[in-house]
Design an enzyme around this catalytic site. Structure first.
Site, PDB file in Angstrom:
ATOM      1  N   CYS A  61      -8.578  -1.330   7.854  1.00  0.00           N
ATOM      2  CA  CYS A  61      -7.089  -1.289   7.344  1.00  0.00           C
ATOM      3  C   CYS A  61      -6.481   0.057   6.853  1.00  0.00           C
ATOM      4  O   CYS A  61      -5.354   0.645   7.415  1.00  0.00           O
ATOM      5  CB  CYS A  61      -6.606  -2.313   6.293  1.00  0.00           C
ATOM      6  SG  CYS A  61      -6.979  -4.095   6.849  1.00  0.00           S
ATOM      7  N   GLU A 102       0.693  -1.146   0.039  1.00  0.00           N
ATOM      8  CA  GLU A 102      -0.077  -0.024   0.169  1.00  0.00           C
ATOM      9  C   GLU A 102       0.841   1.208  -0.076  1.00  0.00           C
ATOM     10  O   GLU A 102       1.775   1.378   0.798  1.00  0.00           O
ATOM     11  CB  GLU A 102      -0.952   0.003   1.193  1.00  0.00           C
ATOM     12  CG  GLU A 102      -1.815  -1.112   1.366  1.00  0.00           C
ATOM     13  CD  GLU A 102      -2.824  -1.166   0.005  1.00  0.00           C
ATOM     14  OE1 GLU A 102      -3.003  -0.307  -0.683  1.00  0.00           O
ATOM     15  OE2 GLU A 102      -3.673  -2.275  -0.185  1.00  0.00           O
ATOM     16  N   HIS A 158      -1.385  -5.604   1.994  1.00  0.00           N
ATOM     17  CA  HIS A 158      -2.487  -6.440   2.346  1.00  0.00           C
ATOM     18  C   HIS A 158      -2.217  -7.805   1.589  1.00  0.00           C
ATOM     19  O   HIS A 158      -1.366  -7.766   0.500  1.00  0.00           O
ATOM     20  CB  HIS A 158      -3.629  -5.829   1.479  1.00  0.00           C
ATOM     21  CG  HIS A 158      -4.671  -5.086   2.101  1.00  0.00           C
ATOM     22  ND1 HIS A 158      -5.010  -3.797   1.793  1.00  0.00           N
ATOM     23  CD2 HIS A 158      -5.725  -5.347   3.058  1.00  0.00           C
ATOM     24  CE1 HIS A 158      -5.920  -3.121   2.709  1.00  0.00           C
ATOM     25  NE2 HIS A 158      -6.281  -4.103   3.533  1.00  0.00           N
TER      26      HIS A 158
HETATM   27  N1  PCA Z   1      -8.821  -6.439   6.463  1.00  0.00           N
HETATM   28  C1  PCA Z   1      -9.481  -5.407   6.668  1.00  0.00           C
HETATM   29  C2  PCA Z   1      -9.650  -4.939   8.029  1.00  0.00           C
HETATM   30  C3  PCA Z   1      -9.046  -5.956   8.826  1.00  0.00           C
HETATM   31  C4  PCA Z   1      -8.250  -6.953   7.624  1.00  0.00           C
HETATM   32  O1  PCA Z   1      -7.530  -7.828   7.849  1.00  0.00           O
HETATM   33  C5  PCA Z   1      -9.488  -4.118   5.726  1.00  0.00           C
HETATM   34  O2  PCA Z   1      -8.628  -4.248   4.625  1.00  0.00           O
HETATM   35  O3  PCA Z   1      -9.953  -3.129   5.886  1.00  0.00           O
END
Ligand code: PCA
Length: 200
Positions: A141, A78, A165
């Site tokens: 997140c 990200e 992610h």
């Molecule tokens: N993914 C979510 C919140 C917690 C997670 O593991 C997200 O992408 O916001």
């Protein structure tokens, strides 16, 4: 060097979250760096305070937060966190904000302070599917990534931070129809270890 790695607890009716499963599987030392770990609740209210507590307790040089992005086919590095909370599902406390800022007095966005392109290139060189992502979404997140970078911005001690992610594990994907993309948990773990080595 000390690196804090965080993963999230399961959410949205999942039994596991591959982010905290992979973090848990990593050794406590990687290439001379000390690895600290924390599990973060999927909560707009509590995720930030739990992260801050972990940072205060271990005083890391680098903080890398990790979360699940169901449906992704590779590791997403990200680049940016936006000052927006707009949830399509409630968090684990039943909270579902719409069109709210993460921080009323913060800037519109923060950039990751990690070398995002080097990380993508390093993972790809190791045969791990990875890509640069320009949106961490508008759910917990993104909230955590923004909170981390806001904290780093106001902290006098130098610290770097960013967010990654990861896809569903194969077991999660196997329970769904149609079958979404996934990655074996051991490969997600290997990818995170590679990221740590790039950061060192
Ligand atoms: N993914 C979510 C919140 C917690 C997670 O593991 C997200 O992408 O916001």
């Amino acid at each position: 060097m000390k690196i804090l790695l965080t993963g999230f607890e399961p959410f949205n009716k999942e039994l596991i979250n591959p982010s905290c499963e992979a973090v848990r599987r990593l050794p406590d030392r990687i290439g001379g760096a000390e690895i600290a770990k924390a599990e973060i609740p999927v909560s707009f209210t509590h995720s930030g305070p739990v992260l801050k507590e972990a940072i205060t307790a271990c005083r890391p040089d680098i903080v890398l937060c990790i979360g699940q992005a169901g449906g992704y086919a590779g590791i997403a590095i990200e680049r940016i966190a936006v000052n927006l909370q707009d949830a399509s599902i409630p968090d684990n406390d039943g909270v579902q904000p719409h069109d709210q800022p993460v921080s009323a007095d913060g800037p519109a966005a923060y950039f990751s302070s990690l070398p995002v392109k080097e990380i993508v290139a390093g993972l790809q060189a190791d045969g791990i599917p990875a890509f640069l992502s320009n949106s961490a979404g508008t759910y917990v997140c993104n909230h955590l990534m923004y909170t981390l970078l806001h904290l780093i911005h106001h902290e006098s001690r130098p610290m770097q931070g960013g967010f990654i992610h990861v896809p569903y594990s194969m077991e999660q994907a196997a329970a769904k129809t149609p079958v979404p993309p996934s990655m074996e948990l051991s490969q997600i773990t290997r990818a995170l270890e590679r990221v740590v080595r790039i950061l060192i």
